[in-house]
Design a protein around this motif. Structure first.
Motif, PDB file in Angstrom:
ATOM      1  N   UNK A  32       1.149  -0.967   0.170  1.00  0.00           N
ATOM      2  CA  UNK A  32       0.028   0.225  -0.096  1.00  0.00           C
ATOM      3  C   UNK A  32       1.212   1.212   0.434  1.00  0.00           C
ATOM      4  N   UNK A  33       1.741   1.532   0.193  1.00  0.00           N
ATOM      5  CA  UNK A  33       3.310   2.420  -0.483  1.00  0.00           C
ATOM      6  C   UNK A  33       2.926   2.873  -1.591  1.00  0.00           C
ATOM      7  N   UNK A  34       1.724   3.898  -1.563  1.00  0.00           N
ATOM      8  CA  UNK A  34       1.481   4.502  -3.277  1.00  0.00           C
ATOM      9  C   UNK A  34       1.527   5.409  -3.370  1.00  0.00           C
ATOM     10  N   UNK A  35       1.962   6.145  -1.979  1.00  0.00           N
ATOM     11  CA  UNK A  35       1.881   8.107  -1.810  1.00  0.00           C
ATOM     12  C   UNK A  35       3.036   8.557  -1.200  1.00  0.00           C
ATOM     13  N   UNK A  36       3.605   9.667  -1.440  1.00  0.00           N
ATOM     14  CA  UNK A  36       5.514   9.512  -0.964  1.00  0.00           C
ATOM     15  C   UNK A  36       4.497  10.091   0.763  1.00  0.00           C
ATOM     16  N   UNK A  37       3.844  10.455   0.989  1.00  0.00           N
ATOM     17  CA  UNK A  37       3.142  10.856   2.277  1.00  0.00           C
ATOM     18  C   UNK A  37       3.146   9.974   2.848  1.00  0.00           C
ATOM     19  N   UNK A  38       2.481   8.755   2.934  1.00  0.00           N
ATOM     20  CA  UNK A  38       2.734   7.349   3.226  1.00  0.00           C
ATOM     21  C   UNK A  38       3.867   7.447   4.063  1.00  0.00           C
ATOM     22  N   UNK A  39       4.510   6.763   2.506  1.00  0.00           N
ATOM     23  CA  UNK A  39       6.439   6.648   2.771  1.00  0.00           C
ATOM     24  C   UNK A  39       7.258   7.623   4.027  1.00  0.00           C
ATOM     25  N   UNK A  40       6.801   9.071   4.576  1.00  0.00           N
ATOM     26  CA  UNK A  40       7.460   9.911   5.295  1.00  0.00           C
ATOM     27  C   UNK A  40       6.688   9.433   6.629  1.00  0.00           C
ATOM     28  N   UNK A  41       5.043   9.321   6.720  1.00  0.00           N
ATOM     29  CA  UNK A  41       4.835   8.863   7.935  1.00  0.00           C
ATOM     30  C   UNK A  41       5.613   7.432   8.764  1.00  0.00           C
ATOM     31  N   UNK A  42       5.617   6.477   7.538  1.00  0.00           N
ATOM     32  CA  UNK A  42       6.532   5.240   8.092  1.00  0.00           C
ATOM     33  C   UNK A  42       8.060   5.826   8.642  1.00  0.00           C
ATOM     34  N   UNK A  43       8.480   7.324   7.446  1.00  0.00           N
ATOM     35  CA  UNK A  43       9.775   7.312   8.570  1.00  0.00           C
ATOM     36  C   UNK A  43       9.908   7.885   9.169  1.00  0.00           C
ATOM     37  N   UNK A  44       8.861   8.601   9.632  1.00  0.00           N
ATOM     38  CA  UNK A  44       8.416   9.186  11.029  1.00  0.00           C
ATOM     39  C   UNK A  44       7.884   8.758  11.975  1.00  0.00           C
ATOM     40  N   UNK A  45       8.331   7.204  11.909  1.00  0.00           N
ATOM     41  CA  UNK A  45       8.158   6.159  13.113  1.00  0.00           C
ATOM     42  C   UNK A  45       9.306   5.573  13.339  1.00  0.00           C
ATOM     43  N   UNK A  46      10.444   5.156  12.268  1.00  0.00           N
ATOM     44  CA  UNK A  46      11.818   5.161  12.189  1.00  0.00           C
ATOM     45  C   UNK A  46      11.840   3.719  11.663  1.00  0.00           C
ATOM     46  N   UNK A  47      10.441   3.682  10.447  1.00  0.00           N
ATOM     47  CA  UNK A  47      10.931   2.460   9.853  1.00  0.00           C
ATOM     48  C   UNK A  47      12.201   2.350   8.457  1.00  0.00           C
ATOM     49  N   UNK A  48      12.832   1.755   8.932  1.00  0.00           N
ATOM     50  CA  UNK A  48      13.859   1.897   8.003  1.00  0.00           C
ATOM     51  C   UNK A  48      14.341   2.015   6.198  1.00  0.00           C
ATOM     52  N   UNK A  49      13.287   0.841   5.889  1.00  0.00           N
ATOM     53  CA  UNK A  49      12.850   0.219   4.427  1.00  0.00           C
ATOM     54  C   UNK A  49      11.501   0.361   4.135  1.00  0.00           C
ATOM     55  N   UNK A  50      11.779   0.834   2.878  1.00  0.00           N
ATOM     56  CA  UNK A  50       9.953   0.773   2.234  1.00  0.00           C
ATOM     57  C   UNK A  50      10.263   0.305   1.040  1.00  0.00           C
ATOM     58  N   UNK A  51       9.183  -0.382   1.291  1.00  0.00           N
ATOM     59  CA  UNK A  51       9.349  -1.639  -0.185  1.00  0.00           C
ATOM     60  C   UNK A  51       8.360  -0.568  -1.199  1.00  0.00           C
ATOM     61  N   UNK A  52       8.658  -1.037  -2.601  1.00  0.00           N
ATOM     62  CA  UNK A  52       7.900   0.011  -3.512  1.00  0.00           C
ATOM     63  C   UNK A  52       7.393  -0.960  -4.354  1.00  0.00           C
ATOM     64  N   UNK A  53       6.111  -0.792  -4.204  1.00  0.00           N
ATOM     65  CA  UNK A  53       5.651  -2.242  -5.646  1.00  0.00           C
ATOM     66  C   UNK A  53       4.795  -1.678  -6.613  1.00  0.00           C
ATOM     67  N   UNK A  54       3.119  -1.617  -6.663  1.00  0.00           N
ATOM     68  CA  UNK A  54       2.414  -1.157  -8.072  1.00  0.00           C
ATOM     69  C   UNK A  54       3.081  -0.212  -8.387  1.00  0.00           C
ATOM     70  N   UNK A  55       3.169   1.365  -7.931  1.00  0.00           N
ATOM     71  CA  UNK A  55       3.398   2.739  -8.272  1.00  0.00           C
ATOM     72  C   UNK A  55       4.549   2.436  -8.890  1.00  0.00           C
ATOM     73  N   UNK A  56       5.461   1.809  -8.550  1.00  0.00           N
ATOM     74  CA  UNK A  56       6.938   1.821  -8.421  1.00  0.00           C
ATOM     75  C   UNK A  56       7.414   1.298  -9.957  1.00  0.00           C
ATOM     76  N   UNK A  57       6.940   0.094 -10.288  1.00  0.00           N
ATOM     77  CA  UNK A  57       6.974  -0.132 -11.515  1.00  0.00           C
ATOM     78  C   UNK A  57       6.327   0.540 -12.327  1.00  0.00           C
ATOM     79  N   UNK A  58       4.619   1.035 -12.118  1.00  0.00           N
ATOM     80  CA  UNK A  58       4.120   1.806 -13.311  1.00  0.00           C
ATOM     81  C   UNK A  58       3.856   3.593 -13.524  1.00  0.00           C
ATOM     82  N   UNK A  59       5.334   3.779 -12.588  1.00  0.00           N
ATOM     83  CA  UNK A  59       5.431   5.440 -11.981  1.00  0.00           C
ATOM     84  C   UNK A  59       6.787   5.282 -11.782  1.00  0.00           C
ATOM     85  N   UNK A  60       7.935   5.749 -12.881  1.00  0.00           N
ATOM     86  CA  UNK A  60       8.962   6.007 -13.002  1.00  0.00           C
ATOM     87  C   UNK A  60       9.496   7.296 -12.282  1.00  0.00           C
ATOM     88  N   UNK A  61       8.914   7.997 -13.174  1.00  0.00           N
ATOM     89  CA  UNK A  61       8.823   9.364 -12.197  1.00  0.00           C
ATOM     90  C   UNK A  61       8.792   9.531 -10.983  1.00  0.00           C
TER      91      UNK A  61
END
Length: 233
Positions: free
Chosen positions: A83-112
């Motif tokens: 479910x990591x489809x938005x930068x804001x979600x990654x930032x939310x996880x970063x704020x609670x100390x998560x170290x790495x983020x696995x990007x699937x669908x949007x990373x495949x379909x939206x290279x920009x």
């Protein structure tokens, strides 16, 4: 070999799916909290892989509260996917100390977008390449992206990512071993670290992957077996 045990979560429960089928859900004997404490006791465990399964299906994070509690229970790095489809979600996880983020669908379909996120979090993004044969699947493994592994790897070769998590969907949860041949082939196509995922059963599987130059493997269903860990010790 660095072992990365998996905790897959639906509604706060530790579960496993077979071949990514949400209709084939099995509850695991340890709760997510018990599992993370257990895995943290092994020196071979490099980090812990946590997937928000409903987040992957619903295209948005669903288990952030549970994941925050799990982070508080271990000193090991966590890698989070689902479910990591938005930068804001990654930032939310970063704020609670998560170290790495696995990007699937949007990373495949939206290279920009992927390039933007990688520049924001260099060295902390794993790209999940989930495939049947050479076709990458997206949206909780339910749709063929129309993109092949080979073509995609060429497009991300220069990005500063943490690595590529390759999962053979047909092997996942089947207790038949990983797709050794394609894992080795993919490892030869990219400079990025390739993390094997899907079907790892035993230390023998890990040893075979290591002979191919694979030094990291995600262990799902087998990581819930005491027999697997007896061999590791």
């Amino acid at each position: 070999m660095n072992i990365i045990p998996a905790i897959d979560i639906i509604e706060g429960q530790n579960v496993r799916l077979t071949q990514g089928d949400y209709g084939k859900k099995t509850a695991m004997k340890r709760t997510p909290e018990e599992a993370i404490a257990f895995y943290s006791s092994f020196e071979q465990v490099a980090r812990i892989h946590i997937v928000d399964l409903m987040g992957a299906l619903k295209q948005g994070a669903q288990e952030t509260t549970v994941i925050q509690k799990l982070k508080e229970k271990t000193d090991l790095p966590l890698q989070i996917g689902g479910g990591l489809r938005e930068t804001e979600t990654i930032e939310q996880y970063d704020a609670i100390g998560i170290d790495y983020f696995i990007l699937g669908t949007r990373a495949i379909m939206d290279l920009d977008w992927l390039e933007t996120v990688v520049s924001r979090f260099p060295g902390r993004i794993f790209v999940g390449v989930d495939a049947r044969e050479n076709d990458i699947y997206v949206n909780g493994w339910t749709e063929n992206s129309g993109i092949t592994i080979d073509d995609y790897l060429k497009k991300i070769e220069l990005l500063d990512i943490a690595g590529i998590i390759y999962t053979d969907i047909n092997k996942d949860g089947m207790n038949q071993g990983p797709n050794f041949e394609n894992t080795q082939r993919i490892n030869g196509l990219t400079r990025h670290a390739v993390i094997a995922s899907g079907g790892v059963r035993s230390k023998d599987d890990l040893d075979r992957l290591e002979t191919m130059g694979i030094t990291q493997a995600i262990v799902g269903k087998a990581s819930h077996s005491d027999e697997f860990w007896r061999d590791i010790r």
